[in-house]
Design a protein around this motif. Structure first.
Motif, PDB file in Angstrom:
ATOM      1  N   GLU A  22     -50.583  55.862 -46.000  1.00  0.00           N
ATOM      2  CA  GLU A  22     -50.985  56.914 -46.943  1.00  0.00           C
ATOM      3  C   GLU A  22     -49.912  57.122 -48.007  1.00  0.00           C
ATOM      4  N   THR A  23     -50.363  57.431 -49.215  1.00  0.00           N
ATOM      5  CA  THR A  23     -49.464  57.840 -50.284  1.00  0.00           C
ATOM      6  C   THR A  23     -49.367  59.363 -50.292  1.00  0.00           C
ATOM      7  N   VAL A  24     -48.152  59.887 -50.201  1.00  0.00           N
ATOM      8  CA  VAL A  24     -47.925  61.328 -50.307  1.00  0.00           C
ATOM      9  C   VAL A  24     -47.373  61.571 -51.706  1.00  0.00           C
ATOM     10  N   ARG A  25     -48.206  62.120 -52.555  1.00  0.00           N
ATOM     11  CA  ARG A  25     -47.882  62.225 -53.986  1.00  0.00           C
ATOM     12  C   ARG A  25     -46.543  62.908 -54.219  1.00  0.00           C
ATOM     13  N   GLY A  26     -45.684  62.238 -54.958  1.00  0.00           N
ATOM     14  CA  GLY A  26     -44.390  62.777 -55.304  1.00  0.00           C
ATOM     15  C   GLY A  26     -43.349  62.666 -54.213  1.00  0.00           C
ATOM     16  N   ALA A  27     -43.737  62.147 -53.030  1.00  0.00           N
ATOM     17  CA  ALA A  27     -42.797  62.103 -51.913  1.00  0.00           C
ATOM     18  C   ALA A  27     -42.543  60.696 -51.404  1.00  0.00           C
ATOM     19  N   GLY A  28     -43.598  59.912 -51.200  1.00  0.00           N
ATOM     20  CA  GLY A  28     -43.404  58.570 -50.659  1.00  0.00           C
ATOM     21  C   GLY A  28     -44.635  58.096 -49.906  1.00  0.00           C
ATOM     22  N   TYR A  29     -44.401  57.469 -48.752  1.00  0.00           N
ATOM     23  CA  TYR A  29     -45.488  56.890 -47.967  1.00  0.00           C
ATOM     24  C   TYR A  29     -45.380  57.330 -46.510  1.00  0.00           C
ATOM     25  N   ARG A  30     -46.534  57.302 -45.843  1.00  0.00           N
ATOM     26  CA  ARG A  30     -46.584  57.715 -44.433  1.00  0.00           C
ATOM     27  C   ARG A  30     -47.622  56.870 -43.713  1.00  0.00           C
ATOM     28  N   PHE A  31     -47.275  56.417 -42.503  1.00  0.00           N
ATOM     29  CA  PHE A  31     -48.254  55.725 -41.668  1.00  0.00           C
ATOM     30  C   PHE A  31     -48.951  56.760 -40.804  1.00  0.00           C
ATOM     31  N   ASP A  41     -41.344  72.246 -53.331  1.00  0.00           N
ATOM     32  CA  ASP A  41     -40.598  72.570 -52.113  1.00  0.00           C
ATOM     33  C   ASP A  41     -41.197  71.841 -50.916  1.00  0.00           C
ATOM     34  N   ARG A  42     -42.509  71.798 -50.859  1.00  0.00           N
ATOM     35  CA  ARG A  42     -43.176  71.115 -49.749  1.00  0.00           C
ATOM     36  C   ARG A  42     -42.873  69.621 -49.775  1.00  0.00           C
ATOM     37  N   ILE A  43     -42.932  69.027 -50.962  1.00  0.00           N
ATOM     38  CA  ILE A  43     -42.646  67.600 -51.097  1.00  0.00           C
ATOM     39  C   ILE A  43     -41.194  67.306 -50.733  1.00  0.00           C
ATOM     40  N   LYS A  44     -40.289  68.153 -51.166  1.00  0.00           N
ATOM     41  CA  LYS A  44     -38.872  67.947 -50.849  1.00  0.00           C
ATOM     42  C   LYS A  44     -38.651  68.002 -49.337  1.00  0.00           C
ATOM     43  N   GLY A  45     -39.248  68.992 -48.684  1.00  0.00           N
ATOM     44  CA  GLY A  45     -39.084  69.121 -47.241  1.00  0.00           C
ATOM     45  C   GLY A  45     -39.617  67.916 -46.491  1.00  0.00           C
ATOM     46  N   LEU A  46     -40.805  67.439 -46.880  1.00  0.00           N
ATOM     47  CA  LEU A  46     -41.386  66.262 -46.233  1.00  0.00           C
ATOM     48  C   LEU A  46     -40.557  65.016 -46.507  1.00  0.00           C
ATOM     49  N   SER A  47     -40.024  64.908 -47.711  1.00  0.00           N
ATOM     50  CA  SER A  47     -39.208  63.748 -48.062  1.00  0.00           C
ATOM     51  C   SER A  47     -37.922  63.706 -47.251  1.00  0.00           C
ATOM     52  N   LEU A  48     -37.384  64.865 -46.912  1.00  0.00           N
ATOM     53  CA  LEU A  48     -36.141  64.927 -46.137  1.00  0.00           C
ATOM     54  C   LEU A  48     -36.373  64.712 -44.650  1.00  0.00           C
ATOM     55  N   GLY A  49     -37.647  64.616 -44.235  1.00  0.00           N
ATOM     56  CA  GLY A  49     -37.902  64.282 -42.845  1.00  0.00           C
ATOM     57  C   GLY A  49     -38.616  65.332 -42.026  1.00  0.00           C
ATOM     58  N   ALA A  50     -39.127  66.399 -42.655  1.00  0.00           N
ATOM     59  CA  ALA A  50     -39.893  67.393 -41.897  1.00  0.00           C
ATOM     60  C   ALA A  50     -41.207  66.785 -41.425  1.00  0.00           C
ATOM     61  N   ASP A  51     -41.667  67.227 -40.262  1.00  0.00           N
ATOM     62  CA  ASP A  51     -42.923  66.725 -39.717  1.00  0.00           C
ATOM     63  C   ASP A  51     -44.126  67.520 -40.209  1.00  0.00           C
ATOM     64  N   ASP A  52     -43.910  68.774 -40.573  1.00  0.00           N
ATOM     65  CA  ASP A  52     -45.011  69.611 -41.042  1.00  0.00           C
ATOM     66  C   ASP A  52     -44.434  70.760 -41.847  1.00  0.00           C
ATOM     67  N   TYR A  53     -45.306  71.488 -42.527  1.00  0.00           N
ATOM     68  CA  TYR A  53     -44.890  72.549 -43.442  1.00  0.00           C
ATOM     69  C   TYR A  53     -45.945  73.648 -43.395  1.00  0.00           C
ATOM     70  N   LEU A  54     -45.512  74.866 -43.112  1.00  0.00           N
ATOM     71  CA  LEU A  54     -46.438  75.993 -43.047  1.00  0.00           C
ATOM     72  C   LEU A  54     -45.867  77.142 -43.861  1.00  0.00           C
ATOM     73  N   ALA A  55     -46.665  77.647 -44.808  1.00  0.00           N
ATOM     74  CA  ALA A  55     -46.197  78.703 -45.709  1.00  0.00           C
ATOM     75  C   ALA A  55     -46.489  80.087 -45.128  1.00  0.00           C
TER      76      ALA A  55
END
Length: 276
Positions: A256-265, A94-108
């Protein structure tokens, strides 16, 4: 003056207690807060209120938080708004999906209200300091790109624009795919050697810097950099990123590599461990 004064935050959650708690702490920190309890109201509020950031729950009645996030990112008037996902879903997927769709951060959930306020501030500070400088220059960390002149520099060492498709003495020849669009410049990464960036590598680096801090999925990069050419495979993105990191030397750690999601500068953090 508090940090959040004059900045708008939209809180979207269908649980009244959570909404009230988040709104209270954000207002206490100086933010102007609006609330919504479902996805459709959230999208309407985002268009009308024009918030600087949205705190978004995933499990909403009607439209899900994912659907709200996708809609925010595809509309010109809301595509640049900050988004922090606040949800009871703790699964990594769920966290990876949210970040992949363009979220800036994730807090559970459960969460610390103080931590949330700090994260809101961190995202807003980053969004308020875009890498675009005067003259069309992108500057992020040790890397600067001149978009109009197609020049790049690392740690202040500027590069010259080149149209030569042939390798110089001592350089490895480019493959046909590497040479698409010609060679646009070379980056000095040390006193011993200079390396050249192809047009694709320059555009890839520019895209990552322009979207600094946000995870870019391979599909997003394919669409932006390669215009989603059907003959381009996902592995192509990985190979270009790997080569770009090598050419940038130590500055390549910013990608940076974000495992399962993509890349981030991400700009280097003091004391951060370098990429192996």
């Amino acid at each position: 003056m508090t940090e959040g004064q004059s900045q708008r935050v939209l809180v979207v959650d269908d649980e009244p207690d959570i909404t009230a708690l988040v709104a209270y702490h954000l207002a206490k920190a100086g933010y102007r807060v609006a609330t919504a309890t479902n996805g459709r109201d959230a999208l309407q509020a985002a268009r009308e209120e024009r918030p600087d950031l949205v705190v978004l729950d995933l499990m909403l009645p009607g439209l899900s938080g994912y659907e709200v996030l996708v809609d925010l990112r595809r509309r010109d008037e809301t595509k640049d708004v900050g988004v922090i996902l606040l949800t009871a879903r703790r699964d990594e997927r769920d966290r990876i999906k949210g970040l992949s769709l363009g979220a800036d951060d994730y807090l559970a959930k459960p969460f610390s209200p103080q931590e949330l306020v700090l994260r809101v501030g961190a995202v807003l500070r980053r969004l308020a300091a875009p890498p675009v400088a005067a003259g069309g220059v992108l500057a992020a960390g040790p890397i600067s790109l001149d978009k109009s002149a197609h020049r790049a520099s690392v740690d202040g060492v500027e590069v010259d624009t080149r149209s030569d498709r042939h390798p110089r003495l001592g350089q490895q020849a480019l493959t046909p795919r590497q040479a698409v669009g010609g060679v646009v410049g070379h980056v000095d990464v040390g006193v011993e050697r200079a390396v050249e960036l192809t047009a694709i590598e320059f555009k890839l680096l520019r895209t990552l810097i322009e979207r600094e801090g946000r995870v870019q999925s391979r599909a997003q990069l394919l669409e932006t950099v390669w215009h989603a050419q059907p003959d381009i495979q996902t592995r192509t993105v990985d190979m270009h990123v790997q080569r770009l990191r090598q050419k940038l030397g130590a500055a390549g750690d910013c990608i940076e590599t974000v495992r399962g999601a993509g890349y981030r500068f991400q700009r280097p953090r003091p004391g951060a461990r370098k990429r192996s």
